[in-house]
Design an enzyme around this catalytic site. Structure first.
Site, short mmCIF file in Angstrom:
data_model
loop_
_atom_site.label_atom_id
_atom_site.label_comp_id
_atom_site.label_asym_id
_atom_site.label_seq_id
_atom_site.Cartn_x
_atom_site.Cartn_y
_atom_site.Cartn_z
N GLY A 138 2.48 4.28 -12.31
CA GLY A 138 1.05 4.09 -12.06
C GLY A 138 0.79 3.50 -10.69
N LEU A 139 0.45 4.37 -9.74
CA LEU A 139 0.08 3.91 -8.40
C LEU A 139 -1.41 4.21 -8.14
CD1 LEU A 139 0.93 2.79 -5.59
CD2 LEU A 139 1.49 5.13 -4.92
N GLU A 371 1.28 13.56 -5.11
CA GLU A 371 2.41 13.18 -4.23
C GLU A 371 2.03 13.28 -2.76
OE1 GLU A 371 5.02 11.79 -4.83
OE2 GLU A 371 5.33 12.04 -6.98
N GLY A 372 0.78 12.94 -2.45
CA GLY A 372 0.26 13.04 -1.09
C GLY A 372 -0.37 14.41 -0.90
P1 TGC Z 1 1.74 2.36 6.17
O1 TGC Z 1 1.30 1.20 6.98
O2 TGC Z 1 2.02 3.66 6.86
O3 TGC Z 1 3.06 1.98 5.34
C1 TGC Z 1 3.15 0.80 4.59
C2 TGC Z 1 4.63 0.47 4.48
O4 TGC Z 1 5.31 1.54 3.80
C3 TGC Z 1 6.25 2.17 4.69
N1 TGC Z 1 6.16 3.62 4.42
C4 TGC Z 1 7.11 4.29 3.78
N2 TGC Z 1 8.30 3.90 3.32
C5 TGC Z 1 9.05 4.81 2.70
N3 TGC Z 1 8.64 6.10 2.55
C6 TGC Z 1 7.47 6.53 3.01
N4 TGC Z 1 7.10 7.80 2.83
C7 TGC Z 1 6.62 5.62 3.66
N5 TGC Z 1 5.40 5.68 4.23
C8 TGC Z 1 5.14 4.46 4.70
C9 TGC Z 1 5.83 1.78 6.08
O5 TGC Z 1 6.92 1.81 6.98
C10 TGC Z 1 5.31 0.38 5.86
O6 TGC Z 1 6.42 -0.47 5.69
P2 TGC Z 1 6.39 -2.01 6.19
O7 TGC Z 1 7.69 -2.56 5.75
O8 TGC Z 1 6.20 -1.93 7.68
O9 TGC Z 1 5.21 -2.64 5.51
O10 TGC Z 1 0.72 2.51 4.99
P3 TGC Z 1 -0.72 3.11 4.95
O11 TGC Z 1 -1.53 2.24 4.05
O12 TGC Z 1 -1.22 3.40 6.33
O13 TGC Z 1 -0.49 4.49 4.16
C11 TGC Z 1 0.19 5.55 4.67
C12 TGC Z 1 0.05 6.80 3.77
C13 TGC Z 1 -1.35 7.37 3.83
C14 TGC Z 1 1.04 7.82 4.32
C15 TGC Z 1 0.39 6.46 2.31
O14 TGC Z 1 -0.55 5.60 1.77
C16 TGC Z 1 0.50 7.67 1.43
O15 TGC Z 1 1.58 8.27 1.36
N6 TGC Z 1 -0.59 8.07 0.70
C17 TGC Z 1 -0.51 9.12 -0.29
C18 TGC Z 1 -0.42 8.48 -1.67
C19 TGC Z 1 0.39 9.29 -2.62
O16 TGC Z 1 1.17 10.15 -2.26
N7 TGC Z 1 0.26 9.01 -3.89
C20 TGC Z 1 1.07 9.64 -4.89
C21 TGC Z 1 0.96 8.93 -6.21
S1 TGC Z 1 2.23 9.34 -7.37
C22 TGC Z 1 1.92 10.93 -7.78
O17 TGC Z 1 1.10 11.60 -7.26
C23 TGC Z 1 2.77 11.47 -8.84
S2 TGC Z 1 2.46 13.13 -9.24
C24 TGC Z 1 3.90 13.35 -10.04
C25 TGC Z 1 4.13 14.58 -10.74
O18 TGC Z 1 3.52 14.85 -11.78
O19 TGC Z 1 5.08 15.29 -10.29
P1 FAD Z 2 -8.68 11.35 -2.43
O1 FAD Z 2 -7.76 10.34 -1.87
O2 FAD Z 2 -10.05 10.92 -2.86
O3 FAD Z 2 -8.81 12.55 -1.41
C1 FAD Z 2 -9.86 13.54 -1.50
C2 FAD Z 2 -9.77 14.44 -0.26
O4 FAD Z 2 -9.96 13.64 0.91
C3 FAD Z 2 -8.39 15.11 -0.13
O5 FAD Z 2 -8.54 16.39 0.41
C4 FAD Z 2 -7.70 14.19 0.90
O6 FAD Z 2 -6.67 14.84 1.61
C5 FAD Z 2 -8.88 13.87 1.80
N1 FAD Z 2 -8.63 12.65 2.59
C6 FAD Z 2 -8.36 11.40 2.13
N2 FAD Z 2 -8.15 10.56 3.16
C7 FAD Z 2 -8.26 11.30 4.29
C8 FAD Z 2 -8.12 11.02 5.69
N3 FAD Z 2 -7.76 9.81 6.11
N4 FAD Z 2 -8.30 12.03 6.57
C9 FAD Z 2 -8.61 13.29 6.13
N5 FAD Z 2 -8.74 13.61 4.82
C10 FAD Z 2 -8.57 12.63 3.92
N6 FAD Z 2 -0.73 9.40 -9.33
C11 FAD Z 2 0.15 8.46 -9.76
O7 FAD Z 2 0.15 7.32 -9.28
N7 FAD Z 2 1.05 8.76 -10.74
C12 FAD Z 2 1.11 9.98 -11.32
O8 FAD Z 2 1.94 10.21 -12.21
C13 FAD Z 2 0.18 10.98 -10.89
N8 FAD Z 2 0.16 12.21 -11.50
C14 FAD Z 2 -0.82 13.10 -11.15
C15 FAD Z 2 -0.92 14.29 -11.87
C16 FAD Z 2 -1.94 15.20 -11.58
C17 FAD Z 2 -2.07 16.46 -12.36
C18 FAD Z 2 -2.82 14.95 -10.50
C19 FAD Z 2 -3.87 15.94 -10.14
C20 FAD Z 2 -2.72 13.77 -9.78
C21 FAD Z 2 -1.73 12.83 -10.12
N9 FAD Z 2 -1.64 11.60 -9.47
C22 FAD Z 2 -0.75 10.64 -9.88
C23 FAD Z 2 -2.65 11.22 -8.48
C24 FAD Z 2 -2.43 11.83 -7.10
O9 FAD Z 2 -1.38 11.22 -6.44
C25 FAD Z 2 -3.75 11.70 -6.31
O10 FAD Z 2 -4.65 12.59 -6.91
C26 FAD Z 2 -3.57 11.99 -4.84
O11 FAD Z 2 -2.80 10.98 -4.21
C27 FAD Z 2 -4.91 12.13 -4.12
O12 FAD Z 2 -5.78 11.10 -4.44
P2 FAD Z 2 -7.29 11.40 -4.91
O13 FAD Z 2 -7.23 12.44 -5.99
O14 FAD Z 2 -7.91 10.12 -5.22
O15 FAD Z 2 -7.98 12.10 -3.67
#
Ligand code: TGC
Ligand code: FAD
Length: 392
Positions: A138-139, A371-372
């Site tokens: 849960g992120l 996953e981003g």
């Molecule tokens: P930022 O200042 O860039 O970074 C904070 C700290 O984290 C480090 N870092 C990383 N470390 C390892 N791997 C990476 N990919 C990293 N990216 C950043 C960074 O070096 C820093 O470290 P420190 O020690 O200096 O503090 O942080 P920011 O707040 O500007 O955010 C950067 C950004 C936008 C890239 C990040 O927030 C991001 O990746 N956002 C996307 C969120 C996301 O992907 N959520 C996914 C949730 S889980 C999910 O979706 C599961 S779906 C699963 C499924 O069903 O398969």
């Molecule tokens: P938002 O962050 O609201 O983004 C909406 C739009 O704005 C997107 O197009 C985005 O790219 C754009 N946007 C945002 N910021 C910017 C910027 N700075 N510049 C330009 N464009 C921008 N999360 C978990 O933690 N655990 C899970 O197990 C998990 N499973 C998931 C399973 C499913 C089926 C789905 C659909 C999502 C899941 N997620 C999970 C959540 C997922 O990681 C988020 O949906 C994802 O990170 C995007 O967040 P959001 O949906 O809030 O979109």
């Protein structure tokens, strides 16, 4: 019409099998067989009814896929390429299957394996490897998806205990899970907690009416005064870097997995076009069809080679986060384009669950976002190219 040359499957054209070690080929063959014989017949019905049976966890555990790239604690200790190929074969069935395994192994188990105490590892990892226990991660929150740094879930100290309050959203496996890795703000920054889902104050609410990832359980998690002992904190997880490190693992699996969805779409379509007659000839004999098939095969093969390159880098410990972004962004984007283009070749037949491409395309809409999002990965690559962060 006379067939003038032997036919080859798209990835055979790229001779990709020769790039694999025997063990990697064996893993791919085992998972492909499991998907084709056990799961493929059920997938359309699971997608239609929006279910993923919990019992599946034991079967997936029995062939060693949960946490297969982790060492010890009942995990298989396979290399990154083998793990990627397993993801590819699972997603050739359905993205929901790959999600099930990604979340369990790359997020829930990995977070405990990398950041947990010995007690946490011994308590959870062996049971998660067999599928006896299911995990979630849960992120994301309702108002903080792309920007998890803004999370509002809070963990506060009460004596030696922790008390967690907040809401997590879109959590894969949420309603199936026995244990959740929950990320929360504390006075010292972001920390991770191992939360048994039976703890008082923890509720999972299934998200209904999804048009995508239907053969996967997605949930809202509500934490209302969830009281945990001090030992529930992941001791080595300090700051946002910890959950983002876990995401690299799952994103890597997706770079391979998306190729599976694309391969299945394309193979399904090639088979269909060979037998479908239009204007008195097989659909596959028309130049426009062949152009589409050639272009899609090129993107499929390029994506596979990119994933394999990333896997080889990862096995040497050299895959940087921005390189994982290259693979996730490119391969999901191209897989989605392939699945949609395949649907055009299937004509009206392509809009039902009889054929896989539109099911894959619908799933890949989620994969493009989770996953981003593709935009986040583009910005990560942009930052690597320019040295400038354009997220804020
Ligand atoms: P930022 O200042 O860039 O970074 C904070 C700290 O984290 C480090 N870092 C990383 N470390 C390892 N791997 C990476 N990919 C990293 N990216 C950043 C960074 O070096 C820093 O470290 P420190 O020690 O200096 O503090 O942080 P920011 O707040 O500007 O955010 C950067 C950004 C936008 C890239 C990040 O927030 C991001 O990746 N956002 C996307 C969120 C996301 O992907 N959520 C996914 C949730 S889980 C999910 O979706 C599961 S779906 C699963 C499924 O069903 O398969
Ligand atoms: P938002 O962050 O609201 O983004 C909406 C739009 O704005 C997107 O197009 C985005 O790219 C754009 N946007 C945002 N910021 C910017 C910027 N700075 N510049 C330009 N464009 C921008 N999360 C978990 O933690 N655990 C899970 O197990 C998990 N499973 C998931 C399973 C499913 C089926 C789905 C659909 C999502 C899941 N997620 C999970 C959540 C997922 O990681 C988020 O949906 C994802 O990170 C995007 O967040 P959001 O949906 O809030 O979109």
């Amino acid at each position: 019409m006379k067939i003038t040359a032997p036919t080859q499957r798209p990835l055979e054209l790229f001779a990709t099998d020769g790039l694999l070690e025997d063990e990697e080929r064996d893993v791919a063959a085992t998972v492909r067989k499991f998907v084709d014989s056990r799961l493929r017949p059920e997938l359309p019905a699971w997608f239609e009814s929006a279910i993923l049976p919990r019992e599946l966890a034991r079967e997936v555990g029995a062939i060693g896929l949960f946490g297969m790239h982790l060492e010890g604690y009942g995990c298989a200790g396979a290399n990154a390429v083998s793990y990627g190929l397993a993801c590819l074969e699972l997603e050739a069935g359905d993205s929901g299957l790959r999600s099930f395994v990604s979340v369990q192994g790359s997020l829930a188990m990995f977070s405990i394996h990398r950041f947990g105490s010995e007690e946490q590892k011994l308590e959870w990892l062996p049971r998660m490897a067999t599928g006896e226990a299911i995990g979630c991660f849960g992120l994301t929150e309702p108002d903080f998806g792309s920007n998890p740094a803004g999370m509002r879930t809070r963990a506060r100290r009460d004596g030696s205990d922790w008390v967690l309050d907040g809401t997590k959203m879109w959590i894969t496996n949420g309603n199936l899970a026995d244990v959740a890795t929950i990320w929360a703000q504390t006075d010292d920054g972001v920390r991770g907690f191992v939360v048994p889902t039976g703890t008082t104050g923890f509720t999972a609410n299934k998200i209904e009416r999804k048009l995508s990832l239907r053969a996967s359980v997605t949930s809202e998690l509500v934490l209302d005064g969830v009281r945990l002992p001090a030992a529930a904190e992941l001791p080595l997880a300090k700051g946002l870097r910890a959950p983002l490190t876990c995401l690299n693992e799952a994103r890597f699996g997706i770079a391979f997995g998306a190729i599976g969805a694309a391969r299945d779409s394309l193979e399904t379509t090639i088979d269909y076009a060979a037998v479908r007659e239009v204007f008195d000839r097989p659909l596959s004999s028309f130049q426009i069809t062949q152009q589409k098939l050639a272009d899609m095969s090129l993107e499929l093969g390029k994506g596979y080679l990119l994933a394999l390159h990333l896997g080889r880098l990862k096995d040497k410990g050299l895959a940087a986060p921005e390189q994982v972004s290259l693979g996730k962004l490119n391969n999901v984007r191209e897989a989605l384009a392939i699945a949609r283009e395949c649907r055009t070749i299937l004509g009206a037949s392509g809009i039902t669950l009889e054929y896989s491409p539109l099911r894959h395309a619908n799933n890949l809409e989620s994969v493009l976002t989770y996953e981003g999002t593709s935009e986040m990965h583009a910005l990560t690559i942009g930052r690597a190219l320019t040295g400038l962060s354009a997220f804020r």
